[in-house]
Design a protein around this motif. Structure first.
Motif, PDB file in Angstrom:
ATOM      1  N   ARG A  17       0.809  -1.217   0.000  1.00 56.42           N
ATOM      2  CA  ARG A  17       0.000   0.000   0.000  1.00 56.42           C
ATOM      3  C   ARG A  17       0.844   1.270   0.000  1.00 56.42           C
ATOM      4  NH1 ARG A  17      -2.352  -4.148   2.136  1.00 56.42           N
ATOM      5  NH2 ARG A  17      -4.612  -4.466   2.015  1.00 56.42           N
ATOM      6  N   SER A  20      -0.878   3.885  -1.921  1.00 55.16           N
ATOM      7  CA  SER A  20      -2.290   4.104  -1.589  1.00 55.16           C
ATOM      8  C   SER A  20      -2.396   4.452  -0.102  1.00 55.16           C
ATOM      9  CB  SER A  20      -3.130   2.861  -1.919  1.00 55.16           C
ATOM     10  OG  SER A  20      -2.661   1.734  -1.203  1.00 55.16           O
ATOM     11  N   VAL A  21      -3.605   4.496   0.413  1.00 49.84           N
ATOM     12  CA  VAL A  21      -3.829   4.863   1.812  1.00 49.84           C
ATOM     13  C   VAL A  21      -3.418   3.716   2.734  1.00 49.84           C
ATOM     14  CG1 VAL A  21      -5.558   5.511   3.531  1.00 49.84           C
ATOM     15  CG2 VAL A  21      -5.699   6.429   1.202  1.00 49.84           C
ATOM     16  N   SER A  23      -3.412   2.238   6.699  1.00 44.13           N
ATOM     17  CA  SER A  23      -3.987   2.288   8.038  1.00 44.13           C
ATOM     18  C   SER A  23      -3.053   1.573   8.999  1.00 44.13           C
ATOM     19  CB  SER A  23      -5.364   1.612   8.067  1.00 44.13           C
ATOM     20  OG  SER A  23      -5.772   1.348   9.392  1.00 44.13           O
ATOM     21  N   ARG A  58       8.510   5.152   0.390  1.00 40.99           N
ATOM     22  CA  ARG A  58       7.814   5.880  -0.664  1.00 40.99           C
ATOM     23  C   ARG A  58       8.773   6.779  -1.432  1.00 40.99           C
ATOM     24  NH1 ARG A  58       2.102   7.416   2.470  1.00 40.99           N
ATOM     25  NH2 ARG A  58       0.904   5.634   1.630  1.00 40.99           N
ATOM     26  N   GLY A  81       1.525   9.977  -1.702  1.00 49.28           N
ATOM     27  CA  GLY A  81       0.941  10.556  -0.499  1.00 49.28           C
ATOM     28  C   GLY A  81       1.214  12.013  -0.229  1.00 49.28           C
ATOM     29  N   GLU A  83       0.411  15.941  -1.048  1.00 49.90           N
ATOM     30  CA  GLU A  83      -0.701  16.689  -1.615  1.00 49.90           C
ATOM     31  C   GLU A  83      -0.260  17.780  -2.581  1.00 49.90           C
ATOM     32  OE1 GLU A  83      -3.056  18.121   1.601  1.00 49.90           O
ATOM     33  OE2 GLU A  83      -3.732  16.125   2.221  1.00 49.90           O
TER      34      GLU A  83
END
Length: 288
Positions: A17, A20-21, A23, A58, A81, A83
């Motif tokens: 992940r 992606s998001v 958790s 990342r 990730g 923005e």
């Protein structure tokens, strides 16, 4: 050692992940641990927080895409990730020493942070002396600092805090008359997993509930503790015991961190730099 083996499942979760998001609750669940225990175990075993590991991985993958694709910087930033291009560029420069645009130039040397893998090692050549204690809530008095856990920065911050307390600002001298049977306390508390920081307090038991205008008073809750013996000069001896608790003791027992404060207990008398100096580590535990 099943606990360390399960940590590899959490690494699998994080790696799948990275674009992606993520958790951290799900990462902890993959390791069959509470979020708090997973965070402390991960950091103590690897030297980095889970969030720090994700950022490093990342930025490693982002660097590879910059050099092997024509994807726009903004698209790569969003994928991993970030923005805005500005926040991505700032993080990228900190990690690689150059901007994302410069990374695309031929011959640029980039840094790679490899995927982690937890290896099980059976040691046991040194005994770990410990006992279990249940202690009612009690009051402590002292002073504290907030310390970042990123890149292990808390170790240097805590060492400097003790040095200042012992040699500069007189805190240890003020606390000495207040110390009870436990002696001086170094308390790790208020762990903030999102900000990746913790509070460290130098204090003493406060059974009389004394109050001083410039000192903090905190309450340590009623907990069950695993109490470990440390023998040797500070800070090396106690840091070795910290490491062994998470790499050897927790993985081989049916206990988990209780998400409460951790305490270093230092006797009022004795030379903390002597080879026979005895101190203790108190870790709050629950039975899984």
């Amino acid at each position: 050692m099943e606990a360390l083996s399960r940590m590899n499942d959490s690494i699998d979760y994080l790696e799948k992940r990275l674009d992606s998001v993520i958790s951290m609750e799900e990462a902890a669940a993959a390791a069959c641990m509470s979020k708090f225990h997973f965070h402390r175990m991960f950091q103590m075993v690897t030297g980095v927080t889970p969030g720090e590991y994700v950022r490093k991985r990342r930025l490693t993958l982002a660097a590879q895409e910059l050099t092997h694709s024509q994807a726009k910087v903004i698209n790569i930033a969003l994928k991993y990730g970030y923005e805005t291009p500005e926040s991505f560029s700032k993080a990228f420069r900190k990690a690689h020493g150059m901007s994302p645009t410069e990374a695309r130039q031929t011959g640029r040397i980039l840094k790679a942070y490899p995927r982690l893998s937890f290896q099980i090692q059976l040691k046991g050549e040194k005994e770990m002396n410990y006992h279990i204690v249940s202690k009612d809530s009690f009051s402590v008095i002292g002073k504290s600092i907030m310390a970042s856990m990123v890149n292990g920065e808390q170790h240097g911050a805590i060492s400097r805090f003790w040095e200042e307390s012992n040699q500069i600002n007189g805190l240890s001298e003020r606390l000495a008359p207040l110390t009870g049977p436990m002696g001086f306390l170094g308390i790790c508390m208020d762990f903030d997993q999102e900000k990746e920081e913790m509070r460290y307090m130098i204090g003493a038991e406060n059974p009389s509930h004394a109050v001083a205008e410039d000192l903090e008073v905190r309450t340590i809750p009623s907990l069950t503790w695993a109490v470990f013996e440390s023998i040797g000069p500070m800070p090396e001896a106690i840091q070795e015991v910290w490491s062994r608790i998470y790499t050897e003791w927790f993985p081989s027992t049916g206990y988990e961190h209780a998400a409460g404060p951790e305490m270093e207990v230092y006797p009022k008398d004795g030379n903390p730099y002597a080879a026979d100096y005895r101190s203790e580590l108190w870790v709050p535990i629950i039975k899984k």
